[in-house]
Design an enzyme around this catalytic site. Structure first.
Site, PDB file in Angstrom:
ATOM      1  N   ARG A 127       0.852  -1.193   0.000  1.00 43.37           N
ATOM      2  CA  ARG A 127       0.000   0.000   0.000  1.00 43.37           C
ATOM      3  C   ARG A 127       0.886   1.240   0.000  1.00 43.37           C
ATOM      4  O   ARG A 127       1.952   1.261   0.641  1.00 43.37           O
ATOM      5  CB  ARG A 127      -0.879   0.028   1.257  1.00 43.37           C
ATOM      6  CG  ARG A 127      -2.075  -0.889   1.203  1.00 43.37           C
ATOM      7  CD  ARG A 127      -3.150  -0.384   0.236  1.00 43.37           C
ATOM      8  NE  ARG A 127      -4.317  -1.257   0.216  1.00 43.37           N
ATOM      9  CZ  ARG A 127      -4.498  -2.289  -0.622  1.00 43.37           C
ATOM     10  NH1 ARG A 127      -3.583  -2.577  -1.530  1.00 43.37           N
ATOM     11  NH2 ARG A 127      -5.595  -3.011  -0.562  1.00 43.37           N
ATOM     12  N   HIS A 132      -1.410   0.423  -9.823  1.00 46.85           N
ATOM     13  CA  HIS A 132      -2.111  -0.467  -8.882  1.00 46.85           C
ATOM     14  C   HIS A 132      -2.769  -1.639  -9.639  1.00 46.85           C
ATOM     15  O   HIS A 132      -3.969  -1.858  -9.534  1.00 46.85           O
ATOM     16  CB  HIS A 132      -3.157   0.321  -8.066  1.00 46.85           C
ATOM     17  CG  HIS A 132      -3.500  -0.380  -6.764  1.00 46.85           C
ATOM     18  ND1 HIS A 132      -3.816   0.280  -5.600  1.00 46.85           N
ATOM     19  CD2 HIS A 132      -3.587  -1.699  -6.448  1.00 46.85           C
ATOM     20  CE1 HIS A 132      -4.079  -0.576  -4.642  1.00 46.85           C
ATOM     21  NE2 HIS A 132      -3.947  -1.798  -5.133  1.00 46.85           N
TER      22      HIS A 132
END
Ligand SMILES: NC(=O)c1ccc[n+]([C@@H]2O[C@H](COP(=O)([O-])OP(=O)(O)OC[C@H]3O[C@@H](n4cnc5c(N)ncnc54)[C@H](OP(=O)(O)O)[C@@H]3O)[C@@H](O)[C@H]2O)c1
Length: 318
Positions: free
Chosen positions: A233, A281
Site C-alpha cells: 500500500r 495499482h
C-alpha cells in the site's frame, strides 16, 4: 449468536466513493446476492450486508442493522479506517488463490526485470543495439526478501524459490514452513529481511505498524544498490526517502505499483525518475465472481453463528 435467519437472497449494498461497484460487478452474478447501489435501497434498515472499496466516511451511517462488510479485495485498510464503521460490523476480505498466483507472476516479472537488466534491452532495441556484454549473477546468488508472508507473500516467495532465487519471508508469526524459503518472524523480521535483500518485495498489509515502514532508515541498512518492489500500500512508503535513496545510489531501482495518492499526480517527480518502473495499482485483481461467491459464503457463515472464513482481525488491522 445474532438472531438472524438465512435469507434466500442477500441484499448487498455497494459502498464506494471512487467507483460504481454495482456496475463493476454487473457481468458476474451469484444467485445468492442482490447487489444494489445506495440510491436503489428502499429501506436502509433492512440492509445487513455491504460490499465496499474506499467507502465514504459516513457510508455506514444510513444502515443501522449492518452486520457484515466485505472488501472487494485482499486489503481491508480503507474499510477499517472508515469512521462510520461501527465496532460490531464484521469485516471480511477475499482470499483468492488465482489472485495470489497473479501477484506471484507480477512480482517475478519485476525481479527478473531488475536482476537481468531487461530495461537495458528494451532501450537498446530502440537504437538497434546488439549488446550481449552484461552477465547477470546466478539467481542462487540473489537474495529476494518478501515482507508479509500471507496469501500474496507466500505465493510470491514460492514462485521465486522455484526460479532459483534465495528467498527470505518475513511475517509476525512465521506460520507454516515453505520449502526453500527462509522464514523470519517477530519484531526484527522486517529489518533483518531488508538488511539481507538484494531485491525487497513489500507485500505487507497497511496497519499502524507498517505505515511509513519503507523509509530512509530501512533503505540505509539494505545492501548498496538493492532494489525495492513495492506492491503493498502506498502509505507504507515515504516517497521522498525513496527518491533520495535512488539519487544517492543506495538503491539502484524501484518498481512501484501503489502510491500514497492514487492516481499518482501528474506533477509527481516519481513519474519521470529514470530508476523507477510504475504500474497503476495493477499487480493483481480479485476474480470478480469469487468476490460475490465468498461474500455470500461469509455472510451465510455469520448468519449461522460461525466465524466467516474471510473474517479479518480488526484489532490487528488485516
Ligand atoms: N498491489 C496490488 O494489486 C495488491 C493486491 C493484493 C494485495 N495487496 C496488498 O498486499 C497485502 C497483503 O495481502 P495478503 O493477502 O497476503 O494479506 P494476508 O494474507 O493478511 O497476509 C499479511 C501478512 O503480513 C504479515 N504482517 C502483518 N503485519 C506485520 C508486521 N507488522 N510485521 C511483519 N509481518 C506482518 C502477516 O503476518 P502473520 O502471518 O504473522 O499474520 C501476514 O504474513 C494486502 O493487505 C494489500 O495491501 C496489493
Amino acid at each position: 449468536m445474532k438472531d438472524m435467519t438465512l435469507p434466500t437472497r442477500i441484499t448487498v449494498v455497494a459502498l464506494s466513493e471512487t467507483f460504481d461497484l454495482a456496475a463493476n460487478m454487473a457481468e458476474v452474478a451469484d444467485p445468492r446476492v442482490h447487489l444494489v447501489r445506495p440510491s436503489e435501497v428502499e429501506d436502509p434498515s433492512l440492509v445487513t450486508c455491504a460490499l465496499a472499496w474506499l467507502p465514504a466516511d459516513d457510508a455506514f451511517d444510513a444502515y443501522p442493522n449492518m452486520r457484515m462488510v466485505s472488501s472487494i479485495a485482499a486489503g481491508v485498510d480503507s474499510l477499517i479506517a472508515c469512521p462510520s464503521l461501527r465496532d460490531d460490523i464484521v469485516v471480511t476480505r477475499i482470499r483468492d488463490e488465482e489472485q495470489a498466483r497473479m501477484m506471484a507472476g507480477f512480482a517475478a516479472w519485476h525481479v527478473v526485470h531488475h536482476h537481468r537488466q531487461m530495461g537495458t534491452y528494451i532501450n537498446n532495441q530502440a537504437t538497434q543495439t546488439w549488446d550481449r556484454s552484461f552477465r547477470a549473477d546466478m539467481a542462487s546468488n540473489v537474495t529476494v526478501g518478501v515482507l508479509g508472508f500471507g496469501l500474496m507473500g507466500r505465493h510470491t516467495a514460492r514462485a521465486l524459490a522455484t526460479m532459483g532465487y534465495k528467498v527470505i519471508g518475513a511475517s509476525r508469526s512465521g506460520g507454516e514452513p515453505e520449502p526453500e524459503v527462509e522464514l523470519l518472524s517477530g519484531d526484527g523480521a522486517i529489518a533483518e529481511t531488508a538488511a539481507r535483500s538484494d531485491i525487497l518485495i513489500n507485500l505487507l498489509p497497511l496497519t499502524a505498524q507498517t505505515r511509513d515502514i519503507l523509509n530512509a532508515e530501512l533503505f540505509s541498512t539494505m545492501p548498496k544498490g538493492a532494489v525495492l518492489v513495492q506492491l503493498g500500500r502506498g502509505e507504507q512508503l515515504i516517497e521522498e526517502d525513496l527518491l533520495a535513496a535512488l539519487d544517492s545510489g543506495q538503491l539502484s531501482a524501484a518498481s512501484l505499483d501503489v502510491f500514497r495518492l492514487e492516481p499518482l499526480p501528474k506533477d509527481s517527480p516519481i513519474w519521470t525518475h529514470p530508476k523507477v518502473v510504475i504500474t497503476p495499482h495493477k499487480a493483481s485483481d480479485t476474480t470478480r465472481s469469487e468476490v460475490l461467491r465468498q461474500l455470500a459464503d461469509n455472510y451465510e457463515a455469520l448468519v449461522q453463528g460461525l466465524t466467516p472464513p474471510g473474517a479479518v482481525n480488526r484489532g490487528a488491522g488485516y
